[in-house]
Design a protein around this motif. Structure first.
Motif, mmCIF file in Angstrom:
data_model
loop_
_atom_site.group_PDB
_atom_site.id
_atom_site.type_symbol
_atom_site.label_atom_id
_atom_site.label_comp_id
_atom_site.label_asym_id
_atom_site.label_seq_id
_atom_site.Cartn_x
_atom_site.Cartn_y
_atom_site.Cartn_z
ATOM 1 N N LYS A 6 0.837 -1.206 0.000
ATOM 2 C CA LYS A 6 0.000 0.000 0.000
ATOM 3 C C LYS A 6 0.876 1.262 0.000
ATOM 4 O O LYS A 6 0.568 2.240 -0.687
ATOM 5 N N ALA A 7 1.965 1.223 0.745
ATOM 6 C CA ALA A 7 2.873 2.382 0.792
ATOM 7 C C ALA A 7 3.486 2.653 -0.581
ATOM 8 O O ALA A 7 3.573 3.811 -1.009
ATOM 9 N N ILE A 8 3.888 1.603 -1.281
ATOM 10 C CA ILE A 8 4.470 1.782 -2.617
ATOM 11 C C ILE A 8 3.400 2.266 -3.590
ATOM 12 O O ILE A 8 3.657 3.148 -4.420
ATOM 13 N N GLU A 9 2.198 1.716 -3.501
ATOM 14 C CA GLU A 9 1.116 2.170 -4.374
ATOM 15 C C GLU A 9 0.828 3.656 -4.145
ATOM 16 O O GLU A 9 0.696 4.423 -5.114
ATOM 17 N N ASN A 10 0.757 4.072 -2.888
ATOM 18 C CA ASN A 10 0.525 5.496 -2.578
ATOM 19 C C ASN A 10 1.650 6.364 -3.117
ATOM 20 O O ASN A 10 1.409 7.428 -3.708
ATOM 21 N N TYR A 11 2.882 5.922 -2.925
ATOM 22 C CA TYR A 11 4.036 6.666 -3.412
ATOM 23 C C TYR A 11 3.986 6.806 -4.932
ATOM 24 O O TYR A 11 4.163 7.906 -5.474
ATOM 25 N N MET A 12 3.713 5.698 -5.615
ATOM 26 C CA MET A 12 3.647 5.736 -7.085
ATOM 27 C C MET A 12 2.558 6.703 -7.559
ATOM 28 O O MET A 12 2.769 7.459 -8.506
ATOM 29 N N ASN A 13 1.415 6.669 -6.908
ATOM 30 C CA ASN A 13 0.331 7.588 -7.279
ATOM 31 C C ASN A 13 0.716 9.039 -7.035
ATOM 32 O O ASN A 13 0.426 9.908 -7.851
ATOM 33 N N GLN A 14 1.383 9.309 -5.919
ATOM 34 C CA GLN A 14 1.822 10.676 -5.632
ATOM 35 C C GLN A 14 2.840 11.156 -6.662
ATOM 36 O O GLN A 14 2.783 12.305 -7.114
ATOM 37 N N VAL A 15 3.765 10.298 -7.034
ATOM 38 C CA VAL A 15 4.758 10.664 -8.047
ATOM 39 C C VAL A 15 4.063 10.897 -9.385
ATOM 40 O O VAL A 15 4.300 11.901 -10.054
ATOM 41 N N LYS A 16 3.190 9.975 -9.761
ATOM 42 C CA LYS A 16 2.489 10.091 -11.042
ATOM 43 C C LYS A 16 1.663 11.371 -11.116
ATOM 44 O O LYS A 16 1.621 12.036 -12.159
ATOM 45 N N ASN A 17 1.010 11.722 -10.028
ATOM 46 C CA ASN A 17 0.142 12.896 -9.995
ATOM 47 C C ASN A 17 0.887 14.190 -9.703
ATOM 48 O O ASN A 17 0.262 15.250 -9.561
ATOM 49 N N GLY A 18 2.211 14.136 -9.618
ATOM 50 C CA GLY A 18 3.005 15.341 -9.390
ATOM 51 C C GLY A 18 2.883 15.908 -7.993
ATOM 52 O O GLY A 18 3.192 17.073 -7.772
ATOM 53 N N GLU A 19 2.460 15.093 -7.044
ATOM 54 C CA GLU A 19 2.280 15.562 -5.662
ATOM 55 C C GLU A 19 3.584 15.571 -4.870
ATOM 56 O O GLU A 19 3.633 16.155 -3.794
ATOM 57 N N LEU A 20 4.600 14.944 -5.409
ATOM 58 C CA LEU A 20 5.916 14.933 -4.759
ATOM 59 C C LEU A 20 6.916 15.602 -5.676
ATOM 60 O O LEU A 20 6.855 15.460 -6.891
ATOM 61 N N ASP A 21 7.838 16.320 -5.087
ATOM 62 C CA ASP A 21 8.890 16.972 -5.864
ATOM 63 C C ASP A 21 10.016 15.963 -6.056
ATOM 64 O O ASP A 21 10.802 15.715 -5.144
ATOM 65 N N ILE A 22 10.058 15.365 -7.217
ATOM 66 C CA ILE A 22 11.071 14.349 -7.525
ATOM 67 C C ILE A 22 12.184 15.023 -8.328
ATOM 68 O O ILE A 22 12.123 15.141 -9.536
ATOM 69 N N LYS A 23 13.183 15.472 -7.608
ATOM 70 C CA LYS A 23 14.305 16.141 -8.259
ATOM 71 C C LYS A 23 15.315 15.118 -8.742
ATOM 72 O O LYS A 23 15.447 14.038 -8.194
ATOM 73 N N LYS A 24 16.013 15.477 -9.783
ATOM 74 C CA LYS A 24 17.082 14.616 -10.275
ATOM 75 C C LYS A 24 18.258 14.682 -9.321
ATOM 76 O O LYS A 24 18.614 15.752 -8.854
ATOM 77 N N ASN A 25 18.822 13.526 -9.046
ATOM 78 C CA ASN A 25 19.993 13.489 -8.136
ATOM 79 C C ASN A 25 21.255 13.474 -8.928
ATOM 80 O O ASN A 25 21.426 12.906 -9.901
#
Length: 159
Positions: free
Chosen positions: A140-159
């Motif tokens: 469930k945690a991974i599913e939530n994370y994937m949805n947040q990333v997909k929906n742009g709810e998390l700032d996923i910066k390039k490392n």
């Protein structure tokens, strides 16, 4: 005359997993799938494809255990699961095929989520039959994370 030492006929059969091996496979699948999501969000196609191949390896292991348990661990799924089609119900096999996707963003997301859902369903079945515990919270945690990333709810910066 020379003879070769060939492995016993059942040497290649799917082996029954231990509870720890099952847990490790699930953990590896879930925690590497987050890298697929980040790669899709960052438009890092080659990274996504390579990471998805690694994640799919864990899916194949789980599918092999499913096939093994359904056949008393007396069959081989072949190298890289090449014989899975011969043993899996068609509905599961068709879902497995959907995890192979093109480099188009929606296809990558769809295939990644299909992998997550298929893995979970098969892992629950294997866990129930082999008296293991499947970590629902991790999925469930991974599913939530994937949805947040997909929906742009998390700032996923390039490392």
């Amino acid at each position: 005359m020379f003879t070769k030492n060939y492995p016993a006929e059942n040497f290649w059969n799917v082996k029954r997993p231990t509870s720890k091996l099952f847990d490790d496979c699930c953990n590896e699948f879930h925690w590497c799938l987050n890298n697929v999501a980040k790669g899709i969000a960052r438009d890092e196609v080659s990274y996504v494809m390579q990471m998805m191949n690694y994640v799919r390896d864990m899916l194949i292991v789980m599918l092999e255990w499913y096939v093994g348990m359904e056949n008393d661990f007396e069959v081989t799924a072949g190298k890289f699961g090449k014989y899975l089609k011969n043993f899996l119900p068609n509905s599961i096999y068709q879902r497995f095929i959907k995890t192979y996707f093109t480099a188009e963003t929606n296809a990558m997301w769809n295939g990644s989520f299909e992998s997550l859902y298929l893995f979970g369903e098969v892992a629950r079945t294997v866990a129930a039959k082999l008296d293991f515990t499947y970590n629902e919270a991790e999925e469930k945690a991974i599913e939530n994370y994937m949805n947040q990333v997909k929906n742009g709810e998390l700032d996923i910066k390039k490392n």
